[in-house]
Design a protein around this motif. Structure first.
Motif, short mmCIF file in Angstrom:
data_model
loop_
_atom_site.label_atom_id
_atom_site.label_comp_id
_atom_site.label_asym_id
_atom_site.label_seq_id
_atom_site.Cartn_x
_atom_site.Cartn_y
_atom_site.Cartn_z
N MET A 270 0.78 -1.05 0.38
CA MET A 270 -0.21 -0.23 -0.34
C MET A 270 1.23 1.72 0.36
N ALA A 273 2.88 2.14 -3.66
CA ALA A 273 0.76 2.23 -4.30
C ALA A 273 1.02 4.47 -3.58
N SER A 274 1.18 4.09 -3.21
CA SER A 274 0.64 6.06 -2.37
C SER A 274 2.04 6.84 -2.82
N SER A 357 -6.98 3.19 -5.39
CA SER A 357 -5.83 3.94 -5.51
C SER A 357 -5.46 5.11 -5.97
N ASP A 358 -4.82 6.02 -5.99
CA ASP A 358 -5.11 7.30 -6.78
C ASP A 358 -4.52 7.23 -7.92
N LYS A 386 -4.67 12.77 -6.71
CA LYS A 386 -3.80 12.49 -4.88
C LYS A 386 -4.59 14.44 -4.77
#
Length: 389
Positions: A270, A273-274, A357-358, A386
């Motif tokens: 995660m 991914a961010s 996710s973004d 984002k």
């Protein structure tokens, strides 16, 4: 003689049925129970089946005996009275009533009450909470507390379309495999909160003995305490629309140490991914990622080629929303633009901002605008998504 024969035959039938039930493969019976709830449900079910079988054999035996013993060919004649006495009527009403009352409330009612209380005991001693959200046609999971708090992902079916369309051999877990398994530790009571984004779904894993509806606007509860490690499969068993048969549940029950390793791995994934939202993505990278996201999450409604299924699921090819600009002259996001629709949803369209996710949102929008018969030429970067958050 006839009565003795029937009595022995009935006992033999009961023993045969009991033996078969005791040794039957689970393929023809309940799956092997791996939670206290499932074990209790199976115990109550088997007890009820024995009681029902005894009642069936006794009543059937009396009927057959009466037919044979009192038949006309042995000299019996039909009675000429118009009705028994009031006393007889009262006795023959109260005796069966008392027998059935005893069976229903003592032999069956108490075990059933115990099972219902066990099913509803979601809070006592629970060591972990997970939220499950159903939507057409996938499950979203969110770990609400403990070391796994913050982990959130969507679980989509991964059975290839070629198998569904009978173009290739069906796999071992046909319609029962997903991209993201739920991972739970064994020997821990897990409280499960259920809700839905659209219609009624049912989160059901037969080996857990738990099936609870997920209803829009409500939080419902159930629980599991898995006693054996393994992979357990289930599915939505509510008629939730066209994709009803494509909404499986897969749970991996693992030892505590293995669960901790999975938590650490998932959080690293995660974080990666961010971090991807802060870099500039090339067109090829966005379209490759977007195609994978589209096939997992969008193709079931809008179809693999983007032709949709109007009017419920509009086509994306040539769509006014897909081909319209996302930002106005001042750089502000336009209402009902492509980004806004994917990000916030509308009607049957879910709000993907809480699920993807973004990077995934930016990639799938870029893909839809430059594939599926569209060629807008513009790209959406993860950093733009984002910024919208």
């Amino acid at each position: 003689m006839a009565f003795q024969f029937l009595k022995k035959a009935g006992m033999g039938l009961m023993l045969a049925v009991w033996s078969l039930a005791a040794h039957a493969e689970y393929a023809w019976n309940f799956p092997k129970p791996v939670t206290p709830m499932a074990a209790d449900t199976l115990l109550v079910h088997n007890k009820f089946m024995v009681i029902i079988m005894v009642i069936f054999v006794v009543v059937l035996g009396i009927m057959i005996y009466s037919i044979i013993r009192h038949r006309k060919s042995v000299g019996h004649k039909a009675a000429d009275f118009t009705g028994p006495s009031t006393r007889s009527q009262v006795i023959w009403t109260l005796v069966p009533f008392a027998i059935l009352l005893y069976i229903d409330f003592i032999l069956m009612g108490i075990p059933a009450y115990h099972s219902v209380v066990l099913m509803e005991d979601t809070k006592n001693d629970s060591e972990m909470v997970i939220k499950v959200t159903g939507s057409q046609w996938r499950w979203q999971y969110e770990y609400m507390d403990g070391e796994a708090q913050g982990i959130k992902f969507v679980s989509n079916m991964t059975t290839p379309q070629e198998q569904i369309q009978n173009k290739t051999e069906k796999g071992e877990h046909y319609l029962l495999e997903v991209d993201n398994h739920v991972v739970l530790p064994v020997d821990k009571k897990v409280r499960i909160l259920l809700t839905s984004n659209d219609v009624i779904h049912t989160w059901w894993v037969p080996a857990f003995g738990a099936a609870r509806d997920a209803i829009p606007g409500f939080l419902r509860e159930t629980w599991v305490k898995i006693e054996e490690p393994g992979t357990y499969r289930g599915q939505c068993k509510e008629l939730c629309g066209k994709g009803h048969g494509f909404m499986p549940v897969v749970v991996d029950a693992v030892p505590e140490e293995q669960f901790k390793e999975w938590v650490a791995s998932k959080k690293t994934e995660m974080s990666a991914a961010s971090a991807g939202a802060d870099k500039e993505w090339s067109k090829d990278e966005l379209l490759t990622q977007g195609k994978a996201v589209y096939e997992k999450n969008c193709a079931v409604c809008h179809q693999p080629g983007g032709q949709g299924m109007p009017p419920a699921f509009p086509a994306l090819t040539g769509s006014k929303i897909v081909t319209a600009p996302n930002f106005d002259a001042d750089g502000k996001l336009m209402k009902d633009s492509h980004i806004d629709r994917v990000f916030n949803g509308k009607g049957m369209m879910p709000a993907w901002k809480g699920t993807l996710s973004d990077t995934d949102i930016a990639a799938v929008i870029s893909y839809e605008r430059n594939a599926l018969g569209n060629s807008m030429g513009d790209l959406v970067q993860p950093s733009q998504i984002k910024a919208l958050r």
